[in-house]
Design an enzyme around this catalytic site. Sequence first.
Site, PDB file in Angstrom:
ATOM      1  N   CYS A 113       0.835  -1.066   0.063  1.00 15.19           N
ATOM      2  CA  CYS A 113      -0.065  -0.149   0.025  1.00 15.19           C
ATOM      3  C   CYS A 113       0.740   1.401  -0.073  1.00 15.19           C
ATOM      4  O   CYS A 113       0.314   2.327  -0.214  1.00 15.19           O
ATOM      5  CB  CYS A 113      -0.849   0.122   1.122  1.00 15.19           C
ATOM      6  SG  CYS A 113      -1.816  -1.591   1.284  1.00 15.19           S
ATOM      7  N   HIS A 239      -3.015   6.641   2.512  1.00 14.72           N
ATOM      8  CA  HIS A 239      -3.319   5.702   2.060  1.00 14.72           C
ATOM      9  C   HIS A 239      -4.855   5.113   2.800  1.00 14.72           C
ATOM     10  O   HIS A 239      -5.217   5.328   3.869  1.00 14.72           O
ATOM     11  CB  HIS A 239      -2.440   4.519   2.391  1.00 14.72           C
ATOM     12  CG  HIS A 239      -2.953   3.069   2.194  1.00 14.72           C
ATOM     13  ND1 HIS A 239      -3.732   2.775   1.025  1.00 14.72           N
ATOM     14  CD2 HIS A 239      -3.104   1.775   3.042  1.00 14.72           C
ATOM     15  CE1 HIS A 239      -4.324   1.369   1.189  1.00 14.72           C
ATOM     16  NE2 HIS A 239      -3.780   0.840   2.217  1.00 14.72           N
ATOM     17  N   ASN A 269     -10.070  -0.616   0.548  1.00 14.46           N
ATOM     18  CA  ASN A 269      -8.720  -0.425   0.715  1.00 14.46           C
ATOM     19  C   ASN A 269      -8.248  -0.933  -0.708  1.00 14.46           C
ATOM     20  O   ASN A 269      -8.393  -2.201  -0.847  1.00 14.46           O
ATOM     21  CB  ASN A 269      -8.081  -1.064   1.781  1.00 14.46           C
ATOM     22  CG  ASN A 269      -6.471  -1.247   1.773  1.00 14.46           C
ATOM     23  OD1 ASN A 269      -6.009  -0.758   0.900  1.00 14.46           O
ATOM     24  ND2 ASN A 269      -6.113  -1.596   2.925  1.00 14.46           N
TER      25      ASN A 269
HETATM   26  C1  LIG Z   1      -9.732  -5.338  10.947  1.00 15.74           C
HETATM   27  C2  LIG Z   1     -10.328  -4.515  11.954  1.00 15.74           C
HETATM   28  C3  LIG Z   1     -11.270  -3.720  11.466  1.00 15.74           C
HETATM   29  C4  LIG Z   1     -10.955  -5.530  12.987  1.00 15.74           C
HETATM   30  O1  LIG Z   1     -11.413  -4.760  14.017  1.00 15.74           O
HETATM   31  P1  LIG Z   1     -11.330  -5.162  15.585  1.00 15.74           P
HETATM   32  O2  LIG Z   1     -12.044  -4.383  16.309  1.00 15.74           O
HETATM   33  O3  LIG Z   1      -9.703  -5.168  15.826  1.00 15.74           O
HETATM   34  O4  LIG Z   1     -11.846  -6.421  15.610  1.00 15.74           O
HETATM   35  P2  LIG Z   1     -11.201  -7.822  16.075  1.00 15.74           P
HETATM   36  O5  LIG Z   1     -10.241  -8.278  15.146  1.00 15.74           O
HETATM   37  O6  LIG Z   1     -10.625  -7.622  17.394  1.00 15.74           O
HETATM   38  O7  LIG Z   1     -12.507  -8.966  16.227  1.00 15.74           O
HETATM   39  C5  LIG Z   1     -13.427  -8.527  16.933  1.00 15.74           C
HETATM   40  C6  LIG Z   1     -14.653  -9.291  16.679  1.00 15.74           C
HETATM   41  O8  LIG Z   1     -15.254  -9.303  15.294  1.00 15.74           O
HETATM   42  C7  LIG Z   1     -15.246 -10.116  14.619  1.00 15.74           C
HETATM   43  N1  LIG Z   1     -15.149  -9.831  13.190  1.00 15.74           N
HETATM   44  C8  LIG Z   1     -14.106  -9.674  12.511  1.00 15.74           C
HETATM   45  N2  LIG Z   1     -14.603  -9.198  11.091  1.00 15.74           N
HETATM   46  C9  LIG Z   1     -16.019  -8.999  11.083  1.00 15.74           C
HETATM   47  C10 LIG Z   1     -16.947  -8.669  10.169  1.00 15.74           C
HETATM   48  N3  LIG Z   1     -16.453  -8.327   8.963  1.00 15.74           N
HETATM   49  N4  LIG Z   1     -18.128  -8.751  10.780  1.00 15.74           N
HETATM   50  C11 LIG Z   1     -18.549  -9.000  11.880  1.00 15.74           C
HETATM   51  N5  LIG Z   1     -17.627  -9.310  13.046  1.00 15.74           N
HETATM   52  C12 LIG Z   1     -16.385  -9.463  12.505  1.00 15.74           C
HETATM   53  C13 LIG Z   1     -13.986 -11.020  14.920  1.00 15.74           C
HETATM   54  O9  LIG Z   1     -14.347 -12.542  14.523  1.00 15.74           O
HETATM   55  C14 LIG Z   1     -14.113 -10.905  16.344  1.00 15.74           C
HETATM   56  O10 LIG Z   1     -15.021 -11.810  16.866  1.00 15.74           O
HETATM   57  P3  LIG Z   1     -14.619 -12.702  18.277  1.00 15.74           P
HETATM   58  O11 LIG Z   1     -14.611 -11.728  19.421  1.00 15.74           O
HETATM   59  O12 LIG Z   1     -16.040 -13.337  18.462  1.00 15.74           O
HETATM   60  O13 LIG Z   1     -13.558 -13.456  17.959  1.00 15.74           O
HETATM   61  C15 LIG Z   1      -9.030  -3.776  12.588  1.00 15.74           C
HETATM   62  O14 LIG Z   1      -8.223  -4.265  13.302  1.00 15.74           O
HETATM   63  C16 LIG Z   1      -8.555  -2.817  11.971  1.00 15.74           C
HETATM   64  O15 LIG Z   1      -8.873  -1.913  11.225  1.00 15.74           O
HETATM   65  N6  LIG Z   1      -7.208  -3.237  11.440  1.00 15.74           N
HETATM   66  C17 LIG Z   1      -6.215  -2.582  10.284  1.00 15.74           C
HETATM   67  C18 LIG Z   1      -6.626  -3.183   9.274  1.00 15.74           C
HETATM   68  C19 LIG Z   1      -5.946  -2.419   7.773  1.00 15.74           C
HETATM   69  O16 LIG Z   1      -6.224  -1.222   7.702  1.00 15.74           O
HETATM   70  N7  LIG Z   1      -5.336  -3.080   7.117  1.00 15.74           N
HETATM   71  C20 LIG Z   1      -4.736  -2.815   5.615  1.00 15.74           C
HETATM   72  C21 LIG Z   1      -3.484  -1.918   6.121  1.00 15.74           C
HETATM   73  S1  LIG Z   1      -2.918  -1.444   4.685  1.00 15.74           S
END
Ligand SMILES: CC(C)(COP(=O)(O)OP(=O)(O)OC[C@H]1O[C@@H](n2cnc3c(N)ncnc32)[C@H](O)[C@@H]1OP(=O)(O)O)[C@@H](O)C(=O)NCCC(=O)NCCS
Length: 312
Positions: A113, A239, A269
Amino acid sequence: MSAPKILSTGRCLPARVVTNEELSKTVETSDEWVYSRTGIHARHFCEKESGLDLAMGAAQQALDRAGLKPEDIGVCLVATFTPDYASPSMACLLQKHLGMLEDTLCFDLNAACAGFLYGMKTAHALLRDSVRPYALLVGCEVISRVLDMTDRNTCVLFGDGAGAAVLCRDEDAQWHTVFGSRGDPESIWVQGPGPDKAAVHMEGKAVFRFAVEVVEKSIRQLLEAEGCGINDLDLVVCHQANARIIDHVAKKLKAREGLFYKNMDRYGNTSAASIPMALDELVLAGELKPGMRVLIVGFGGGLTWAGALLKW
Ligand SMILES: CC(C)(COP(=O)(O)OP(=O)(O)OC[C@H]1O[C@@H](n2cnc3c(N)ncnc32)[C@H](O)[C@@H]1OP(=O)(O)O)[C@@H](O)C(=O)NCCC(=O)NCCS
């Protein structure tokens, strides 16, 4: 430090729009969950289009807006981690299909990215010694190709698209840049090659922590180099991975409302394509004009990050 000048931009998206609502029919998720955590409502996914179709569309627009022909280009770079082929490169395919001359320096680069900024830096260096004074730089991704559509942790986050820019040598232009990489195959990685294995894997929280750390640090370094404050800038284009990453950094830096651009609600993204697509949107909307002081930051898989502060 002498800088490349962006003469024009372009953008191309696949026709098919996939909303969170639609994804919620195949994985257990909801528009409320995805939007509240990422700022994403929808993304475009390729159905019939290849990556080359997207790259061609964006590149042709950028060339037309610069008033240039393919034969004017001396350097052609495509930033991507999802090329149509491992070989030939997307840049070589563009050379043939757009009709660039055979002595055009063509290759792809993968900085995930952060790819567009790595591409700008590379194009700038190559233009010093190029047969012709213009570079075509395209960020192009077909991430839908490497998504596991049963994994709700990742399939809701990404989209396909291409953004392009025509760059030229400009002896008077100046910029400040920062670049970084940190070998880490555990926070975010794409297994491959092979269709069964090819999928994006991500530890969301680790990537979030990495992103807010390096984006804030990069912006502070660039502001210090320029000797100005965040609110002296006209625009910050990060980004477009996640609205919460951007909002978190903007708050820590005490940035004024609206300084950080966001468009991930419509595109998700799109990795290396997100920055040139955002720049193109801003130019077309009349919100990015010559003379404006713009800060651009990319971050992603690798891990990689990059920033530039320049005058548009
Ligand atoms: C991916 C992201 C949105 C997840 O949010 P989070 O608050 O960290 O959520 P978690 O990973 O802790 O998951 C929390 C719960 O939601 C669930 N969950 C994950 N994706 C889900 C979705 N699309 N819909 C519903 N629930 C979801 C998980 O399974 C987890 O459930 P559990 O507690 O029963 O295990 C967040 O971590 C994030 O934005 N990270 C950066 C990602 C990014 O930008 N990557 C690209 C960089 S270039």
